[in-house]
Motif scaffolding. Structure first.
Motif, mmCIF file in Angstrom:
data_model
loop_
_atom_site.group_PDB
_atom_site.id
_atom_site.type_symbol
_atom_site.label_atom_id
_atom_site.label_comp_id
_atom_site.label_asym_id
_atom_site.label_seq_id
_atom_site.Cartn_x
_atom_site.Cartn_y
_atom_site.Cartn_z
ATOM 1 N N VAL A 37 11.198 9.894 -55.927
ATOM 2 C CA VAL A 37 12.240 10.663 -56.605
ATOM 3 C C VAL A 37 12.537 11.887 -55.738
ATOM 4 O O VAL A 37 11.641 12.679 -55.439
ATOM 5 N N PHE A 38 13.784 12.040 -55.349
ATOM 6 C CA PHE A 38 14.185 13.119 -54.448
ATOM 7 C C PHE A 38 14.874 14.213 -55.257
ATOM 8 O O PHE A 38 15.947 13.989 -55.838
ATOM 9 N N VAL A 39 14.251 15.389 -55.290
ATOM 10 C CA VAL A 39 14.784 16.507 -56.063
ATOM 11 C C VAL A 39 14.488 17.792 -55.307
ATOM 12 O O VAL A 39 13.478 17.913 -54.600
ATOM 13 N N PHE A 40 15.388 18.756 -55.437
ATOM 14 C CA PHE A 40 15.216 20.065 -54.793
ATOM 15 C C PHE A 40 15.664 21.153 -55.762
ATOM 16 O O PHE A 40 16.676 20.988 -56.455
ATOM 17 N N PRO A 41 14.932 22.263 -55.855
ATOM 18 C CA PRO A 41 13.690 22.599 -55.147
ATOM 19 C C PRO A 41 12.471 21.947 -55.800
ATOM 20 O O PRO A 41 12.587 21.317 -56.846
ATOM 21 N N GLN A 42 11.320 22.137 -55.197
ATOM 22 C CA GLN A 42 10.097 21.528 -55.676
ATOM 23 C C GLN A 42 9.419 22.345 -56.775
ATOM 24 O O GLN A 42 8.495 21.854 -57.427
ATOM 25 N N SER A 43 9.850 23.581 -56.981
ATOM 26 C CA SER A 43 9.277 24.443 -58.018
ATOM 27 C C SER A 43 10.304 25.485 -58.415
ATOM 28 O O SER A 43 11.243 25.773 -57.665
ATOM 29 N N LEU A 44 10.117 26.052 -59.607
ATOM 30 C CA LEU A 44 11.018 27.075 -60.130
ATOM 31 C C LEU A 44 10.207 28.310 -60.504
ATOM 32 O O LEU A 44 9.129 28.185 -61.108
ATOM 33 N N THR A 45 10.737 29.481 -60.178
ATOM 34 C CA THR A 45 10.100 30.742 -60.544
ATOM 35 C C THR A 45 11.115 31.612 -61.266
ATOM 36 O O THR A 45 12.174 31.932 -60.705
ATOM 37 N N PHE A 46 10.806 31.976 -62.500
ATOM 38 C CA PHE A 46 11.674 32.833 -63.311
ATOM 39 C C PHE A 46 11.080 34.231 -63.369
ATOM 40 O O PHE A 46 9.856 34.378 -63.509
ATOM 41 N N TYR A 47 11.931 35.250 -63.267
ATOM 42 C CA TYR A 47 11.489 36.642 -63.349
ATOM 43 C C TYR A 47 12.133 37.284 -64.572
ATOM 44 O O TYR A 47 13.339 37.151 -64.790
ATOM 45 N N GLU A 108 3.885 34.364 -74.689
ATOM 46 C CA GLU A 108 3.932 32.950 -75.039
ATOM 47 C C GLU A 108 4.039 32.044 -73.814
ATOM 48 O O GLU A 108 4.034 30.819 -73.942
ATOM 49 N N ALA A 109 4.125 32.642 -72.640
ATOM 50 C CA ALA A 109 4.275 31.840 -71.429
ATOM 51 C C ALA A 109 2.934 31.274 -70.999
ATOM 52 O O ALA A 109 1.896 31.945 -71.066
ATOM 53 N N ARG A 110 2.967 30.031 -70.565
ATOM 54 C CA ARG A 110 1.770 29.415 -70.024
ATOM 55 C C ARG A 110 1.625 29.807 -68.554
ATOM 56 O O ARG A 110 2.514 30.380 -67.947
ATOM 57 N N GLU A 111 0.471 29.467 -68.005
ATOM 58 C CA GLU A 111 0.256 29.777 -66.594
ATOM 59 C C GLU A 111 1.259 29.029 -65.714
ATOM 60 O O GLU A 111 1.763 29.564 -64.737
ATOM 61 N N ARG A 112 1.541 27.772 -66.092
ATOM 62 C CA ARG A 112 2.516 26.996 -65.337
ATOM 63 C C ARG A 112 3.028 25.864 -66.212
ATOM 64 O O ARG A 112 2.259 25.054 -66.714
ATOM 65 N N ASP A 132 7.313 15.641 -60.895
ATOM 66 C CA ASP A 132 6.982 16.833 -61.663
ATOM 67 C C ASP A 132 7.407 18.081 -60.901
ATOM 68 O O ASP A 132 7.078 18.248 -59.718
ATOM 69 N N ILE A 133 8.150 18.947 -61.587
ATOM 70 C CA ILE A 133 8.591 20.226 -61.035
ATOM 71 C C ILE A 133 7.909 21.329 -61.835
ATOM 72 O O ILE A 133 8.109 21.436 -63.044
ATOM 73 N N PHE A 134 7.108 22.143 -61.178
ATOM 74 C CA PHE A 134 6.372 23.194 -61.857
ATOM 75 C C PHE A 134 7.216 24.459 -61.960
ATOM 76 O O PHE A 134 7.915 24.836 -61.016
ATOM 77 N N ALA A 135 7.157 25.095 -63.127
ATOM 78 C CA ALA A 135 7.942 26.299 -63.405
ATOM 79 C C ALA A 135 7.004 27.403 -63.887
ATOM 80 O O ALA A 135 6.119 27.155 -64.712
#
Length: 247
Positions: A37-47, A108-112, A132-135
């Motif tokens: 499965v080809f997807v970009f980006p490999q992870s997401l970071t929200f601030y 309420e946010a989890r570690e990942r 799987d894309i980690f956020a």
């Protein structure tokens, strides 16, 4: 909102015969096994303090010669709103999936969190691949000096369309947004330098020949000798070939 998924997935025993064509396993009933499965980006970071990161884009690619269906799942769906969370992705196309972080509470946010993209054989529920894309949610805003976070997200500008609740309309809208990601080989036109040189040579050939007694409006210093015109004619032939040769 993305659907919830369980981390433990049952293993399916494959007993039918199959043949391998490229990187895809084919059998009489369709696709079998797992494909990348080809997807970009490999992870997401929200601030929390940077509103530009609250909406981000996941681009899903389909490099195969057949259509696929996809679905976006999440292990913490109450914190995310996903536009175009399911649909059909055409062959050799890509689609942008907008992921919005709706819950910005660090308590309420989890570690990942994990967003799982599952692809199916078109028209069936047979899973042929997943990714799987980690956020993660972080306090503050990204550091300007930090280059590692810049490539992890893309800002989404403009207003996101609200869904009408009609599955057919949603699927049709999703198909219209798909873009072919294989570059088309455009044929560039002739070089401006070659065309300019050809024009100069042609203008020189139209000048009067040195030594002719015929009256002309061209000043004498623009009269060219026969040897110079031969060189200009030869050069014009080369430039014409370079301009008109097949690309």
């Amino acid at each position: 909102m993305a659907e919830r998924f369980k981390c433990n997935t049952p293993k399916v025993k494959l007993e039918s015969k199959y043949v391998i064509r490229g990187n895809v396993v084919m059998q009489s009933g369709g696709l079998d096994g797992r494909i990348p499965v080809f997807v970009f980006p490999q992870s997401l970071t929200f601030y929390v303090d940077d509103s530009n990161t609250h909406r981000q884009i996941l681009t899903l690619y389909n490099p195969y010669d057949f259509h696929i269906s996809y679905n976006v799942l999440c292990n913490n769906p109450v914190c995310y709103d996903v536009e175009s969370s399911s649909g059909v992705l055409y062959a050799k196309c890509s689609v942008g999936i907008i992921v919005k972080r709706s819950n910005l509470s660090l308590n309420e946010a989890r570690e990942r969190d994990c967003l799982r993209i599952v692809i199916y054989e078109e028209g069936t529920k047979h899973i042929i691949g997943k990714k799987d894309i980690f956020a993660t949610l972080q306090a503050g805003s990204p550091s300007p000096e930090s280059g590692s976070d810049i490539g992890k997200f893309e800002s989404v500008r403009g207003r996101v369309r609200s869904g009408s609740g009609d599955p057919q309309e949603s699927q049709s809208s999703n198909r219209l947004e798909q873009q072919p990601f294989i570059p088309t080989h455009a044929h560039p036109g002739p070089s401006l330098l070659l065309v300019s040189g050809a024009v100069v040579c042609l203008a020189g050939l139209l000048m009067p020949t040195l030594g002719e007694d015929e009256p002309t409006m061209v000043p004498p210093y623009l009269h060219l000798s026969s040897n110079i015109k031969i060189v200009l004619a030869y050069t014009l032939g080369l430039l014409t070939y370079a301009i008109l040769k097949p690309i």
